[in-house]
Design a protein around this motif. Structure first.
Motif, PDB file in Angstrom:
ATOM      1  N   ASP A 130       0.811  -1.217   0.000  1.00  0.00           N
ATOM      2  CA  ASP A 130       0.000   0.000   0.000  1.00  0.00           C
ATOM      3  C   ASP A 130       0.846   1.269   0.000  1.00  0.00           C
ATOM      4  OD1 ASP A 130       0.912  -0.294   2.570  1.00  0.00           O
ATOM      5  OD2 ASP A 130      -1.069  -0.623   3.442  1.00  0.00           O
ATOM      6  N   TYR A 133      -9.030  -5.563 -14.791  1.00  0.00           N
ATOM      7  CA  TYR A 133      -9.161  -4.731 -13.584  1.00  0.00           C
ATOM      8  C   TYR A 133      -7.881  -3.934 -13.350  1.00  0.00           C
ATOM      9  CZ  TYR A 133     -11.634  -3.579  -9.276  1.00  0.00           C
ATOM     10  OH  TYR A 133     -12.331  -2.911  -8.295  1.00  0.00           O
ATOM     11  N   GLN A 158      -7.485  -0.748 -15.036  1.00  0.00           N
ATOM     12  CA  GLN A 158      -8.451   0.210 -14.492  1.00  0.00           C
ATOM     13  C   GLN A 158      -9.592   0.485 -15.481  1.00  0.00           C
ATOM     14  OE1 GLN A 158      -6.938   3.189 -11.685  1.00  0.00           O
ATOM     15  NE2 GLN A 158      -4.877   2.739 -12.440  1.00  0.00           N
ATOM     16  N   SER A 187      -5.451  -4.612  -6.653  1.00  0.00           N
ATOM     17  CA  SER A 187      -6.575  -3.680  -6.595  1.00  0.00           C
ATOM     18  C   SER A 187      -7.833  -4.361  -6.077  1.00  0.00           C
ATOM     19  CB  SER A 187      -6.820  -3.088  -7.983  1.00  0.00           C
ATOM     20  OG  SER A 187      -7.792  -2.067  -7.930  1.00  0.00           O
ATOM     21  N   ASP A 247      -4.666   0.724  -3.608  1.00  0.00           N
ATOM     22  CA  ASP A 247      -4.718   1.772  -4.621  1.00  0.00           C
ATOM     23  C   ASP A 247      -3.548   1.561  -5.578  1.00  0.00           C
ATOM     24  OD1 ASP A 247      -4.831   4.011  -6.178  1.00  0.00           O
ATOM     25  OD2 ASP A 247      -4.469   5.451  -4.564  1.00  0.00           O
ATOM     26  N   ILE A 248      -3.853   1.204  -6.826  1.00  0.00           N
ATOM     27  CA  ILE A 248      -2.785   0.904  -7.786  1.00  0.00           C
ATOM     28  C   ILE A 248      -2.555   2.047  -8.772  1.00  0.00           C
ATOM     29  CG2 ILE A 248      -3.246  -1.577  -7.653  1.00  0.00           C
ATOM     30  CD1 ILE A 248      -4.564  -1.287 -10.464  1.00  0.00           C
ATOM     31  N   SER A 249      -3.190   3.180  -8.560  1.00  0.00           N
ATOM     32  CA  SER A 249      -3.147   4.261  -9.543  1.00  0.00           C
ATOM     33  C   SER A 249      -1.725   4.781  -9.777  1.00  0.00           C
ATOM     34  CB  SER A 249      -4.060   5.415  -9.111  1.00  0.00           C
ATOM     35  OG  SER A 249      -3.667   5.924  -7.846  1.00  0.00           O
TER      36      SER A 249
END
Length: 470
Positions: A20, A230, A233, A422, A427-429
């Motif tokens: 994370d 996924y 995104q 994710s 949060d993988i942004s």
């Protein structure tokens, strides 16, 4: 939170550590063997796959959770009491059931499409599972004794590692045995194929939890292509991605509304707890990375760097065409008997021309998937790609031109692992890295598409011509 994301694929198993704090690192990768006992047969050793997963988890060090994605349609049989395999893994590429499925007739095909959305094709698990019961004595004996379990590879891994005999909605939708609207096994389709419904795993939401491995919870399990969807995104209707691994797989979201297009496949993208299922349409190219591996093995190239060292006009514009149908043709053709072929060569043709034609052939087949999807679903102007072939700038540029779409390539291309993270809630942004884009240009002409369509026709016609000659 630190997650071990296990991507169990067709040629290797990979473990990525995602946390994370936005860090993502490869913990290890292990290749495994593929066996070809007869032409058209493709198998794995289930124990080898399992050993590789265990070894990678051990090398990952302390983690808070585990997430696993699987190959999709690859399946096997095992003993419910000992949990020992009774069959090899029959890989999604395996075509041994093609003749038996062709003999089932049009009414059976329509029934399968109506309930599962899928055609009768050996790509899917249903006919493979039925073949095991008919042809492997140990499987038939376990069925008689009430000890048989059948399922995709994820259900086997979870049963052995966690004591949980389960799969998720998305993976179940790849079997040809699921009622795609209800999310339950179809008694009608199980009877059609001769697969005992009581031998199949429980179906769970992707994030419902699947037990624990040595006290570490397995939070997520899903099929690899949906994990990648996924990870890219993709969340809105029309968002799409293409993953280039052993095969090439295009998926585009349709949202809460499922579609049943004539030549592509409806599939469940994911089903989360307390949410409605999210649907997608999918099309695949059986041989993408597999075609490149074949080309390398026969000496057309030796290093990945050669896949970008091209100058001058494209191969297809010069009449040099390759149809990568080493395992037949998938959507939208559905022709397992199609032949791979090179056409247009002459005395001046070199290795570089031929490997260029291989790349272009994979791209042209993939572009056909995108064009077919656009007939049923308004697609966005941008498609995100990942996998080994995405790293070739020439390939990405050619694909953008063939599709007439902007092609986006994240510098971090382990998108299945990011999707798993994710789905676990991270949060993988920040993790996808820099995005390289390739805008559509005029590299590929309408004449090129027509030339490739004629090559596809020839690839499909060869067997009927062979039979006609006796």
């Amino acid at each position: 939170m630190r997650i071990a994301a296990i991507d169990q694929g067709t040629t290797s198993t990979r473990c990525l550590l995602v946390d994370d704090a936005g860090q993502c690192a490869l913990a290890g990768a292990r290749r495994h063997a593929r066996y070809h006992p007869q032409a058209g047969w493709v198998e794995h050793d289930p124990e080898e796959l399992l050993r590789n997963i265990i070894a990678l988890l051990e090398s990952a060090g302390p983690v808070d959770a585990i997430a696993i994605c699987n190959q999709g349609e690859s399946c096997l049989a095992w003993d419910a009491q000992t949990r020992q395999p009774l069959s090899p893994v029959l890989v999604w590429q395996d075509a041994r059931t093609a003749t038996a499925l062709a003999q089932m007739g049009e009414a059976a095909e329509l029934r399968s499409k109506r309930i599962s959305g899928l055609p009768l094709d050996p790509y899917f698990s249903a006919s493979k599972l039925a073949w095991m019961i008919r042809n492997i004595p140990a499987v038939a004996a376990a069925l008689e004794q009430g000890r048989l379990r059948l399922g995709t590879t994820d259900a086997f891994f979870l049963d052995r590692l966690c004591g949980t005999f389960a799969t998720d909605w998305a993976t179940a939708s790849r079997t040809g045995l699921l009622d795609i609207e209800s999310g339950q096994w179809s008694a009608d389709l199980c009877a059609l194929h001769g697969v005992p419904i009581h031998c199949l795993p429980e179906i769970r939401a992707v994030d419902a939890g699947f037990g624990a491995i040595q006290g570490i919870p397995v939070k997520v399990s899903i099929v690899d292509q949906q994990a990648a969807l996924y990870g890219h995104q993709c969340r809105q209707r029309g968002d799409g991605k293409i993953t280039f691994g052993t095969g090439a797989f295009f998926l585009a979201l349709t949202g809460a509304q499922g579609l049943k297009p004539a030549d592509l496949l409806p599939t469940i993208a994911w089903k989360k707890q307390d949410e409605a299922a999210c649907y997608a349409i999918e099309g695949g190219v059986y041989d993408a990375g597999a075609a490149l591996e074949w080309a390398r093995r026969i000496g057309l190239y030796s290093a990945l760097e050669e896949l970008d060292q091209f100058e001058g006009p494209t191969a297809i514009s010069r009449g040099i065409v390759f149809v990568p149908a080493l395992s037949g043709l998938a959507a939208p053709y559905w022709d397992r008997h199609a032949a791979p072929l090179f056409i247009g060569m002459n005395h001046a043709t070199e290795r570089r021309d031929m490997i260029r034609a291989v790349l272009e052939g994979i791209a042209m087949l993939t572009a056909k998937l995108v064009a077919t999807a656009a007939l049923s679903l308004p697609l966005g102007t941008r498609i995100s790609i990942d996998g080994g072939l995405s790293q070739s700038r020439y390939f990405a540029r050619f694909l953008a031109s063939a599709c007439q779409k902007t092609i986006s390539v994240p510098s971090m291309y382990e998108l299945s692992a990011l999707g798993l993270a994710s789905l676990c809630g991270l949060d993988i942004s920040r993790m996808a890295g820099a995005i390289t884009t390739h805008e559509p240009d005029r590299l590929v002409s309408q004449h090129d598409h027509a030339v490739f369509a004629e090559a596809i026709h020839r690839a499909g016609a060869w067997r009927s011509q062979l039979v006609a000659r006796g």
